[in-house]
Enzyme design. Structure first.
Site, PDB file in Angstrom:
ATOM      1  N   SER A 446       0.828  -1.201   0.000  1.00 32.27           N
ATOM      2  CA  SER A 446       0.000   0.000   0.000  1.00 32.27           C
ATOM      3  C   SER A 446       0.863   1.252   0.000  1.00 32.27           C
ATOM      4  O   SER A 446       1.982   1.271   0.510  1.00 32.27           O
ATOM      5  CB  SER A 446      -0.929  -0.001   1.215  1.00 32.27           C
ATOM      6  OG  SER A 446      -0.180  -0.076   2.395  1.00 32.27           O
ATOM      7  N   ARG A 528      -9.481   2.723  17.890  1.00 30.60           N
ATOM      8  CA  ARG A 528      -9.640   2.083  16.592  1.00 30.60           C
ATOM      9  C   ARG A 528     -10.585   0.879  16.692  1.00 30.60           C
ATOM     10  O   ARG A 528     -10.402  -0.009  17.511  1.00 30.60           O
ATOM     11  CB  ARG A 528      -8.283   1.637  16.061  1.00 30.60           C
ATOM     12  CG  ARG A 528      -8.403   1.136  14.673  1.00 30.60           C
ATOM     13  CD  ARG A 528      -7.099   1.011  13.937  1.00 30.60           C
ATOM     14  NE  ARG A 528      -7.282   0.072  12.845  1.00 30.60           N
ATOM     15  CZ  ARG A 528      -7.964   0.344  11.722  1.00 30.60           C
ATOM     16  NH1 ARG A 528      -8.492   1.544  11.558  1.00 30.60           N
ATOM     17  NH2 ARG A 528      -8.109  -0.555  10.787  1.00 30.60           N
ATOM     18  N   GLU A 618      -0.694 -14.706  14.679  1.00 30.81           N
ATOM     19  CA  GLU A 618      -1.685 -14.439  15.730  1.00 30.81           C
ATOM     20  C   GLU A 618      -2.590 -15.616  16.007  1.00 30.81           C
ATOM     21  O   GLU A 618      -3.143 -15.738  17.082  1.00 30.81           O
ATOM     22  CB  GLU A 618      -2.621 -13.313  15.286  1.00 30.81           C
ATOM     23  CG  GLU A 618      -1.999 -11.980  15.261  1.00 30.81           C
ATOM     24  CD  GLU A 618      -2.860 -11.047  14.438  1.00 30.81           C
ATOM     25  OE1 GLU A 618      -4.088 -11.254  14.348  1.00 30.81           O
ATOM     26  OE2 GLU A 618      -2.283 -10.117  13.867  1.00 30.81           O
ATOM     27  N   GLU A 678       8.805  -7.828   8.997  1.00 35.34           N
ATOM     28  CA  GLU A 678       9.064  -6.639   9.792  1.00 35.34           C
ATOM     29  C   GLU A 678      10.269  -6.897  10.686  1.00 35.34           C
ATOM     30  O   GLU A 678      10.274  -7.841  11.457  1.00 35.34           O
ATOM     31  CB  GLU A 678       7.825  -6.368  10.652  1.00 35.34           C
ATOM     32  CG  GLU A 678       8.005  -5.253  11.638  1.00 35.34           C
ATOM     33  CD  GLU A 678       6.811  -5.118  12.574  1.00 35.34           C
ATOM     34  OE1 GLU A 678       5.824  -5.857  12.422  1.00 35.34           O
ATOM     35  OE2 GLU A 678       6.900  -4.264  13.458  1.00 35.34           O
ATOM     36  N   HIS A 707       6.209   2.500  11.063  1.00 32.29           N
ATOM     37  CA  HIS A 707       5.315   2.920  12.146  1.00 32.29           C
ATOM     38  C   HIS A 707       5.715   4.273  12.709  1.00 32.29           C
ATOM     39  O   HIS A 707       5.059   4.796  13.579  1.00 32.29           O
ATOM     40  CB  HIS A 707       5.320   1.872  13.260  1.00 32.29           C
ATOM     41  CG  HIS A 707       4.825   0.550  12.773  1.00 32.29           C
ATOM     42  ND1 HIS A 707       5.671  -0.463  12.396  1.00 32.29           N
ATOM     43  CD2 HIS A 707       3.575   0.103  12.544  1.00 32.29           C
ATOM     44  CE1 HIS A 707       4.946  -1.489  11.971  1.00 32.29           C
ATOM     45  NE2 HIS A 707       3.681  -1.171  12.044  1.00 32.29           N
ATOM     46  N   CYS A 739       6.543  -2.729   6.209  1.00 29.80           N
ATOM     47  CA  CYS A 739       5.137  -3.048   5.979  1.00 29.80           C
ATOM     48  C   CYS A 739       4.609  -2.055   4.936  1.00 29.80           C
ATOM     49  O   CYS A 739       5.374  -1.261   4.392  1.00 29.80           O
ATOM     50  CB  CYS A 739       4.375  -2.930   7.302  1.00 29.80           C
ATOM     51  SG  CYS A 739       2.701  -3.630   7.238  1.00 29.80           S
TER      52      CYS A 739
HETATM   53  N1  GLN Z   1       0.150  -5.468   1.391  1.00 33.49           N
HETATM   54  C1  GLN Z   1      -0.347  -4.921   2.611  1.00 33.49           C
HETATM   55  C2  GLN Z   1      -0.036  -3.438   2.644  1.00 33.49           C
HETATM   56  O1  GLN Z   1       0.960  -3.053   2.195  1.00 33.49           O
HETATM   57  C3  GLN Z   1       0.246  -5.581   3.838  1.00 33.49           C
HETATM   58  C4  GLN Z   1      -0.311  -5.026   5.113  1.00 33.49           C
HETATM   59  C5  GLN Z   1       0.096  -5.751   6.377  1.00 33.49           C
HETATM   60  O2  GLN Z   1       1.024  -6.489   6.381  1.00 33.49           O
HETATM   61  N2  GLN Z   1      -0.586  -5.540   7.432  1.00 33.49           N
HETATM   62  O3  GLN Z   1      -0.763  -2.647   3.142  1.00 33.49           O
HETATM   63 ZN    ZN Z   2       2.870  -5.817   7.280  1.00 31.78          ZN
END
Ligand code: GLN
Ligand code: ZN
Length: 775
Positions: A446, A528, A618, A678, A707, A739
């Site tokens: 994204s 959230r 998770e 990550e 982040h 990410c």
């Molecule tokens: N492909 C997703 C993004 O880039 C991966 C998101 C994630 O790992 N939570 O948003």
């Molecule tokens: Zn991610």
């Protein structure tokens, strides 16, 4: 039979508390207004539970951000970096500063770490302990909420606290020279002070949440449980202690749990059913049991027949008066009320009577207790009949079963799902085909979701924009993103995911067997909230989901653009999943639908396909003994969706928010060509573990911490890469952020990614240029 819940949702049925907090942060609301919005919500929750006939009503389960953080505040666990703020800020602002960080008038203090609450999607704030941790009775929220409940007219408010051992175990030591359980001696007096205060205020019921009692514990911790509760018992002989563990049975801790000196032991019957015979046998005659028989984590109506059977056994074993009826865990994890679904909502009509949100679960708890009573009312009979009717309808429904999907899966069972060539063979073929430099650069998917994009989406939803105009708007964004990536010198490009608000919702909307609520909000963390999709029936693909935009993006450039999918493990983990068949079966159906998508992408000329699995870690069961079978189906599901492509098509997967050390073996078995993870915060530690495990695939350790708004320098990024190269050859390492970048701003992303590409180039030169051979 007494009835109660372990806790109730608190974000507000229409997210009132989210809105009030965010209003307060923006300065639109003052503290008094926020407090009165909170009190209103607390009172609504108490009223609804009392009216639904709950005998005990929880208090102190409300929170403005997180209940673990509330405990830290109660116990005065305030890390040193916030101490300078204590004088400057009100208690409320200090509380929020710890949750969210604080950057004002010369202060720059980072937020506390957040992590997942056991195997749920709720995130809590991790308490930080020092060796000489000072505990003191700091916040009065608990007793205040008890008094508020009393004065509102709640007959028997039950104060909810996280028990001392679970509280310590939820936290982390900030230095390595002690174990947090060593702090119990200085922690316990503060619990005593809190209980003293509650007792004085007239509190007769205290619920201690000790969810760690369902995890693997060592002998020392089990012994500590006995000592701690004996000490509390001794000081408060006449307060009713209810000890609650949930999300699984006690397993090997069963003897510990049943021998604790508490009045009532709560068992999660939904997940710990297997413990019942031993609990019935070993619970001594002065103790009661609270049976968590109504599922607090899923949204299906209760199987009343089964529940009545279990309650009957409990009565037979213990006697009617020793049995309480409850939710399996706090109802925090389900939405408020199915009645709040809009009339013309997204939820199909046939599904509604099969769903029980928090409000309906109260009725179910009451119903079960009433049906177990001597004098069953006609209302209770009616409730029973209605439940049986709906359960039967659901069971018989043709809408849940799709013969085609089942046949296709059976067909797949015979052939190996995974890829035919080994990862090493594929690497050679892909290298020839894709011709990438060493240390190839890419992003996770994204790109920033800007105000412009949000407004485009909103105008489309509100009908102010035609579909044609909306999609051409999205295509412009994709085009710009591709152009920028080419100019920045990235090697494998992404289209930016502008068409997706949420990586699970997007796929759910294109799948048969998945429904969405209009108002089914569940707190994820702080303010959230998410609306998890409901997987109710056999899953199949309605149509190609991502192919058109992928083809469009690929048509704009000669460099490979990644196809981008969410994996089956993650789709399941972030949804409410049907409970009428094993998870494994549902996972295979989702995987099969994704397999078709993967094959279509390949056919459309997409050479690199990423299947994200950030949720896979998770889902890992709480007890070690159950993990292998989970990982077994999670890996198989990934192989089903990724395994159909030819050897030259490169499969990537991505993971984040977790510690992978304990699932390394499964990650390797997933057999992706490239795994991006990550690592920016954990300093590449995990790479040595991958190296030790003999990983022979390619790895993309995230070197840019997405982040944080910080822009990492070229030198820093290069340094990170060099660390990675201590463990792996340059042929095996990819260069990418941690990410996706959707939460960031373009003016952060552009320089950060440009620095990342520069860092990769410099490191390539040092590593011997593009001609470098296998290391
Ligand atoms: N492909 C997703 C993004 O880039 C991966 C998101 C994630 O790992 N939570 O948003
Ligand atoms: Zn991610």
């Amino acid at each position: 039979m007494l009835t109660h819940t372990l806790g109730y949702p608190r974000i507000g049925a229409f997210r009132e508390i989210k809105k009030a907090c965010e209003g307060y942060w923006k300065g639109a609301l003052d503290e008094t207004a926020l407090r009165s919005a909170s009190l209103e919500e607390k009172q609504r929750r108490w009223r609804v539970q009392q009216e639904a006939g709950m005998d005990l009503v929880p208090c102190n389960d409300f929170s403005l951000y997180d209940h673990v953080q509330d405990m830290s505040f109660l116990l005065g666990v305030i890390p040193d970096r916030y101490k300078p703020l204590c004088q400057r800020l009100s208690d409320l602002d200090l509380y929020f500063a710890m949750c969210r960080g604080y950057q004002e008038s010369g202060f720059d203090v980072t937020a506390m770490e957040m992590t997942k609450w056991f195997d749920t999607n709720y995130h809590y704030i991790v308490p930080e302990f020092t060796r000489n941790q000072d505990f003191h009775y700091y916040s009065r929220k608990c007793v205040e909420e008890f008094l508020e409940a009393k004065s509102f007219g709640v007959k028997e408010p039950k104060a909810v606290l996280i028990g001392p051992i679970s509280y310590l175990l939820l936290g982390k030591e900030i230095t390595e020279d002690f174990h947090r359980l060593d702090l119990i001696g200085s922690l316990l007096p503060v619990y005593m002070a809190v209980l003293e205060d509650l007792h004085h205020a007239g509190c007769m019921w205290v619920q201690f949440d000790e969810p760690f009692l369902v995890t693997d514990l060592d002998e020392r911790t089990r012994k500590l449980y006995g000592e701690v509760y004996a000490a509390l018992r001794q000081h408060f002989p006449d307060v009713h202690f209810l000890l609650a563990a949930y999300f699984d049975g006690f397993g090997d801790n069963l003897q510990t749990a049943v021998s604790l000196p508490v009045d009532t032991l709560h068992l999660d019957v939904v997940n710990g059913f297997y413990d019942l015979p031993s609990v019935f046998r070993s619970l001594s005659s002065e103790k009661n049991i609270s049976l968590g028989i109504v599922d607090g984590r899923n949204i299906w109506i209760n199987d009343v027949n089964e529940s009545l059977g279990i309650l009957g056994l409990a009565v037979k074993a213990l006697g009617h008066d020793r049995v309480m009826v409850s939710s399996s865990c706090s109802l925090l994890h389900v939405p408020y009320d199915r009645q709040n679904e809009p009339d013309r909502g997204k939820l199909p009509d046939f599904l509604v009577p099969w769903l029980a949100f928090a409000r309906q679960k109260l009725d179910e708890i009451r119903l079960l207790a009433d049906l177990m009573g001597d004098d069953v009312s006609s209302d209770a009979f009616y409730g029973l009949a209605e439940h049986l009717k709906q359960l039967e309808k659901r069971k018989q429904s043709k809408l849940l079963r799709d013969g085609g999907v089942r046949a296709a899966l059976d067909g797949l069972a015979d052939q190996a799902a995974g890829r035919r060539q080994s990862i090493a063979e594929r690497r050679i073929l892909q290298q020839e085909w894709l011709n990438l430099p060493v240390l190839p650069t890419t992003m996770i998917g994204s790109l920033p979701q800007t105000a412009e994009l949000r407004s485009l989406r909103k105008r489309y939803r509100d009908g102010q924009l035609s579909a044609e105009d909306y999609w051409s708007g999205v295509r412009v964004l994709i085009t710009n993103a591709i152009r920028w990536q080419e100019a920045a010198g990235l090697d494998v490009l992404v289209h930016g995911e502008f068409e997706r608000t949420d990586m699970v919702e997007f796929f759910g909307e294109h799948l048969e067997g998945v429904a969405f609520t209009g108002n089914g909000w569940v707190q994820s963390y702080g303010t959230r909230a998410v609306k998890p999709p409901i997987i109710y029936g056999d899953v199949s693909r309605k149509e190609a989901m991502t192919v058109e935009l992928a083809r469009f993006a690929q048509g704009l450039t000669k460099r490979p653009v990644k196809g981008m999918l969410t994996g089956p493990g993650t789709i399941l983990k972030w949804s409410f999943v049907r409970n009428d068949q094993p998870l494994r079966e549902t996972a295979m159906q989702v995987a099969l639908a994704l397999r078709e998508e993967v094959l279509d992408l390949e056919l459309a000329g997409i050479e690199v396909i990423q299947i994200d699995e950030p949720g896979i870690r998770e889902g890992l069961p709480l007890k070690k003994a159950d993990r292998e079978s989970y990982l077994d189906w999670a890996v198989r599901a990934f192989l089903v969706c990724s395994g159909g492509v030819g050897p030259a098509t490169q499969i990537h997967t991505h993971m984040c928010y977790a510690d992978y050390a304990d699932i390394l073996d499964a990650l390797i078995r997933m057999d992706a060509d490239v795994l991006t993870i990550e690592t920016a915060r954990s300093d590449m530690e995990v790479l040595s573990e991958f190296a030790a495990a003999g990983y022979s695939g390619q790895l993309g350790p995230g070197i840019y911490d997405i982040h944080s708004p910080r822009i990492p320098s070229v030198a820093e990024l290069k340094h990170q890469l060099e660390k990675a190269l201590m463990h792996f050859s340059p042929r095996q390492i990819w260069v990418n952020p941690d990410c996706g970048l959707k939460t960031r701003e373009w003016d952060e992303v552009v320089p950060a990614i440009e620095n990342m590409v520069l860092a990769a180039r410099k490191t390539r030169q040092l590593a011997g240029g593009n001609t470098l051979e296998e290391g």
